[in-house]
Write a protein that holds these residues in place. Structure first.
Motif, PDB file in Angstrom:
ATOM      1  N   GLY A 136       7.084   3.248 -18.412  1.00 50.89           N
ATOM      2  CA  GLY A 136       6.863   4.734 -17.684  1.00 50.89           C
ATOM      3  C   GLY A 136       7.941   5.426 -18.410  1.00 50.89           C
ATOM      4  O   GLY A 136       7.872   6.729 -18.665  1.00 50.89           O
ATOM      5  N   MET A 137       9.171   5.034 -18.566  1.00 50.49           N
ATOM      6  CA  MET A 137      10.290   6.061 -19.196  1.00 50.49           C
ATOM      7  C   MET A 137       9.913   6.185 -20.579  1.00 50.49           C
ATOM      8  O   MET A 137      10.226   7.407 -21.310  1.00 50.49           O
ATOM      9  N   MET A 138       9.801   5.296 -21.513  1.00 47.63           N
ATOM     10  CA  MET A 138       9.246   5.315 -22.901  1.00 47.63           C
ATOM     11  C   MET A 138       8.379   6.362 -23.295  1.00 47.63           C
ATOM     12  O   MET A 138       8.289   6.950 -24.073  1.00 47.63           O
ATOM     13  N   ILE A 139       7.323   6.463 -22.219  1.00 50.07           N
ATOM     14  CA  ILE A 139       6.108   7.218 -22.532  1.00 50.07           C
ATOM     15  C   ILE A 139       6.524   8.722 -22.544  1.00 50.07           C
ATOM     16  O   ILE A 139       6.017   9.635 -23.242  1.00 50.07           O
ATOM     17  N   ILE A 140       7.654   9.118 -21.719  1.00 49.66           N
ATOM     18  CA  ILE A 140       8.116  10.430 -21.720  1.00 49.66           C
ATOM     19  C   ILE A 140       8.751  10.510 -23.290  1.00 49.66           C
ATOM     20  O   ILE A 140       8.531  11.832 -23.761  1.00 49.66           O
ATOM     21  N   GLY A 141       9.407   9.708 -23.459  1.00 50.38           N
ATOM     22  CA  GLY A 141      10.255   9.910 -25.108  1.00 50.38           C
ATOM     23  C   GLY A 141       8.984   9.952 -26.185  1.00 50.38           C
ATOM     24  O   GLY A 141       9.088  10.866 -27.086  1.00 50.38           O
ATOM     25  N   MET A 142       8.043   9.087 -26.049  1.00 50.50           N
ATOM     26  CA  MET A 142       6.921   9.211 -27.028  1.00 50.50           C
ATOM     27  C   MET A 142       6.302  10.523 -27.102  1.00 50.50           C
ATOM     28  O   MET A 142       5.957  11.321 -28.105  1.00 50.50           O
ATOM     29  N   THR A 143       6.091  11.178 -25.794  1.00 45.95           N
ATOM     30  CA  THR A 143       5.473  12.436 -25.881  1.00 45.95           C
ATOM     31  C   THR A 143       6.133  13.383 -26.526  1.00 45.95           C
ATOM     32  O   THR A 143       5.906  14.136 -27.146  1.00 45.95           O
ATOM     33  N   ILE A 184      -1.705   3.291 -16.004  1.00 44.71           N
ATOM     34  CA  ILE A 184      -2.673   3.685 -14.861  1.00 44.71           C
ATOM     35  C   ILE A 184      -3.550   2.446 -14.284  1.00 44.71           C
ATOM     36  O   ILE A 184      -3.818   2.381 -13.141  1.00 44.71           O
ATOM     37  N   TYR A 185      -4.141   1.784 -15.287  1.00 44.56           N
ATOM     38  CA  TYR A 185      -5.315   0.859 -14.756  1.00 44.56           C
ATOM     39  C   TYR A 185      -4.995  -0.519 -14.960  1.00 44.56           C
ATOM     40  O   TYR A 185      -5.672  -1.395 -14.261  1.00 44.56           O
ATOM     41  N   ILE A 186      -3.726  -0.926 -15.475  1.00 47.71           N
ATOM     42  CA  ILE A 186      -3.390  -2.437 -15.294  1.00 47.71           C
ATOM     43  C   ILE A 186      -1.853  -2.483 -14.557  1.00 47.71           C
ATOM     44  O   ILE A 186      -1.810  -3.272 -13.736  1.00 47.71           O
ATOM     45  N   VAL A 233       3.349  13.283 -16.751  1.00 52.47           N
ATOM     46  CA  VAL A 233       3.198  13.049 -18.310  1.00 52.47           C
ATOM     47  C   VAL A 233       1.991  12.042 -18.512  1.00 52.47           C
ATOM     48  O   VAL A 233       0.959  12.421 -19.128  1.00 52.47           O
ATOM     49  N   VAL A 234       2.024  10.864 -17.626  1.00 49.44           N
ATOM     50  CA  VAL A 234       0.900   9.966 -17.739  1.00 49.44           C
ATOM     51  C   VAL A 234      -0.477  10.468 -17.392  1.00 49.44           C
ATOM     52  O   VAL A 234      -1.636  10.377 -17.999  1.00 49.44           O
ATOM     53  N   VAL A 235      -0.486  11.240 -16.288  1.00 55.18           N
ATOM     54  CA  VAL A 235      -1.735  11.807 -15.518  1.00 55.18           C
ATOM     55  C   VAL A 235      -2.083  13.169 -16.681  1.00 55.18           C
ATOM     56  O   VAL A 235      -3.159  13.023 -16.949  1.00 55.18           O
ATOM     57  N   ALA A 236      -1.116  13.890 -16.975  1.00 54.61           N
ATOM     58  CA  ALA A 236      -1.552  14.850 -17.914  1.00 54.61           C
ATOM     59  C   ALA A 236      -2.126  14.195 -19.134  1.00 54.61           C
ATOM     60  O   ALA A 236      -3.125  14.928 -19.603  1.00 54.61           O
ATOM     61  N   MET A 237      -1.571  13.162 -19.630  1.00 54.89           N
ATOM     62  CA  MET A 237      -2.217  12.769 -20.757  1.00 54.89           C
ATOM     63  C   MET A 237      -3.696  12.180 -20.504  1.00 54.89           C
ATOM     64  O   MET A 237      -4.508  12.335 -21.533  1.00 54.89           O
ATOM     65  N   GLU A 238      -3.899  11.329 -19.583  1.00 53.37           N
ATOM     66  CA  GLU A 238      -5.051  11.102 -19.215  1.00 53.37           C
ATOM     67  C   GLU A 238      -6.265  12.021 -19.071  1.00 53.37           C
ATOM     68  O   GLU A 238      -7.052  11.818 -19.369  1.00 53.37           O
ATOM     69  N   LEU A 239      -5.903  13.127 -18.459  1.00 52.62           N
ATOM     70  CA  LEU A 239      -6.490  14.204 -18.218  1.00 52.62           C
ATOM     71  C   LEU A 239      -6.607  15.325 -19.345  1.00 52.62           C
ATOM     72  O   LEU A 239      -7.233  16.404 -19.149  1.00 52.62           O
ATOM     73  N   SER A 240      -5.732  15.244 -20.267  1.00 53.01           N
ATOM     74  CA  SER A 240      -5.564  16.238 -21.338  1.00 53.01           C
ATOM     75  C   SER A 240      -5.262  17.628 -21.000  1.00 53.01           C
ATOM     76  O   SER A 240      -5.741  18.571 -21.284  1.00 53.01           O
ATOM     77  N   ILE A 261      -1.107   3.817 -24.000  1.00 54.13           N
ATOM     78  CA  ILE A 261       0.040   3.249 -22.959  1.00 54.13           C
ATOM     79  C   ILE A 261      -0.038   3.725 -21.738  1.00 54.13           C
ATOM     80  O   ILE A 261      -0.064   3.001 -20.842  1.00 54.13           O
ATOM     81  N   ALA A 262      -0.420   5.196 -21.691  1.00 52.88           N
ATOM     82  CA  ALA A 262      -0.521   5.713 -20.378  1.00 52.88           C
ATOM     83  C   ALA A 262      -2.087   5.204 -19.725  1.00 52.88           C
ATOM     84  O   ALA A 262      -1.875   5.144 -18.389  1.00 52.88           O
TER      85      ALA A 262
END
Length: 312
Positions: free
Chosen positions: A200-207, A42-44, A270-277, A37-38
């Protein structure tokens, strides 16, 4: 410009927090992996959301000056935070804190609030301010984050692969050449802003659904709070006062700038941190806590800043 901020903001603020809770529930009960989802965001979804907004808003030199101003401000804050905290944190955490220092949740969180507080022309002004923050996230901010783990060349290659930059250039080209986007295409793009906020908000909860108590770092969280709810409100308050005294700015623009400064930490941390680990769990905890503080702090800060700048 008068606002009953407590009554006006409480519903959208808690709705956004409900999206976080929904994401947590999905991670816990459905075992959904937030990483795809991240990548999708980012890409779409983000590029198409901003392409739509830019083509509807019609870029002008004045609007693009707002974008440039917020981009430069965000970049300078990022570099300042990076320099100040480097002696106290490991490299990956320095990268994450520096990235978060230059941005805030101006899109997923701030845009729905701007649509409640501002008339259509004010929302357009906010969108072009927001664009500068978003361009920072996916250029300077992404580079600083990537440098916490990758070489300079690898970091630049990752930036060149980010489609939001090309969506921005495509929107400028489309507007500059007077190309009209067909109605059915624009209608199809209408679904992306809501998807942008929801996911974008849901991905915080998922993490957060994958986080253990050991990930809580009081020093890391405290630094995030100081930058987001200390430095940024001070910075935008002074900036609005200076602009009012020097060139004069409309009330809608002043509110848009103040809102940029009082939103919580960016979900894109969170999105960028997830993409870059690079430690997305720590970022998610800090984002959640600053977001939980938002229903109290945003009305308080906006009321104080509006009074300080003579708008109430």
């Amino acid at each position: 410009m008068q606002f009953d901020l407590g009554a006006t903001l409480i519903a959208p603020l808690w709705m956004l927090l409900a999206f976080v809770g929904l994401g947590w529930l999905c991670a816990r009960r459905l075992a959904i992996d937030p990483r795809p989802i991240a990548t999708l965001l980012i890409y779409i979804i983000a590029p198409l959301t901003f392409f739509r907004g830019l083509t509807l808003g019609g870029p002008t030199p004045t609007y693009l000056l707002l974008t440039l101003g917020t981009f430069v401000t965000a970049s300078l804050v990022c570099l300042l935070v990076q320099r100040l905290i480097r002696p106290f944190f490991p490299d990956q955490e320095v990268a994450l804190l520096a990235f978060s220092g230059g941005t805030g949740n101006t899109g997923y969180f701030g845009l729905p609030i701007a649509m409640v507080l501002l008339p259509p022309e004010g929302v357009t002004l906010y969108l072009f301010c927001l664009l500068g923050i978003t361009l920072y996230e996916f250029t300077v901010g992404f580079y600083i984050s990537a440098r916490g783990q990758f070489s300079m060349r690898q970091s630049l290659v990752k930036i060149c692969r980010l489609p939001l930059i090309y969506a921005f250039l495509a929107a400028l080209l489309t507007s500059g050449m007077g190309i009209s986007i067909p109605g059915p295409v624009m209608n199809a793009l209408d679904v992306f802003p809501a998807s942008y906020t929801l996911l974008g908000m849901m991905i915080i909860g998922m993490t957060l659904g994958r986080v253990s108590i050991r990930e809580v770092d009081a020093r890391f969280i405290g630094t995030c709070f100081i930058v987001r709810y200390g430095l940024w409100p001070l910075l935008v308050g002074v900036s609005v006062l200076v602009l009012q005294a020097s060139v004069g700015i409309p009330g809608e623009l002043a509110v848009a700038l103040l809102l940029i400064g009082v939103v919580p930490m960016a979900a894109n941390v969170v999105v960028v941190a997830m993409e870059l680990s690079i430690r997305p769990e720590k970022g998610a905890i800090a984002v959640l806590l600053t977001t939980l503080a938002a229903p109290l702090l945003i009305p308080l800060y906006l009321s104080g800043l509006l009074w300080l700048t003579g708008m109430t």
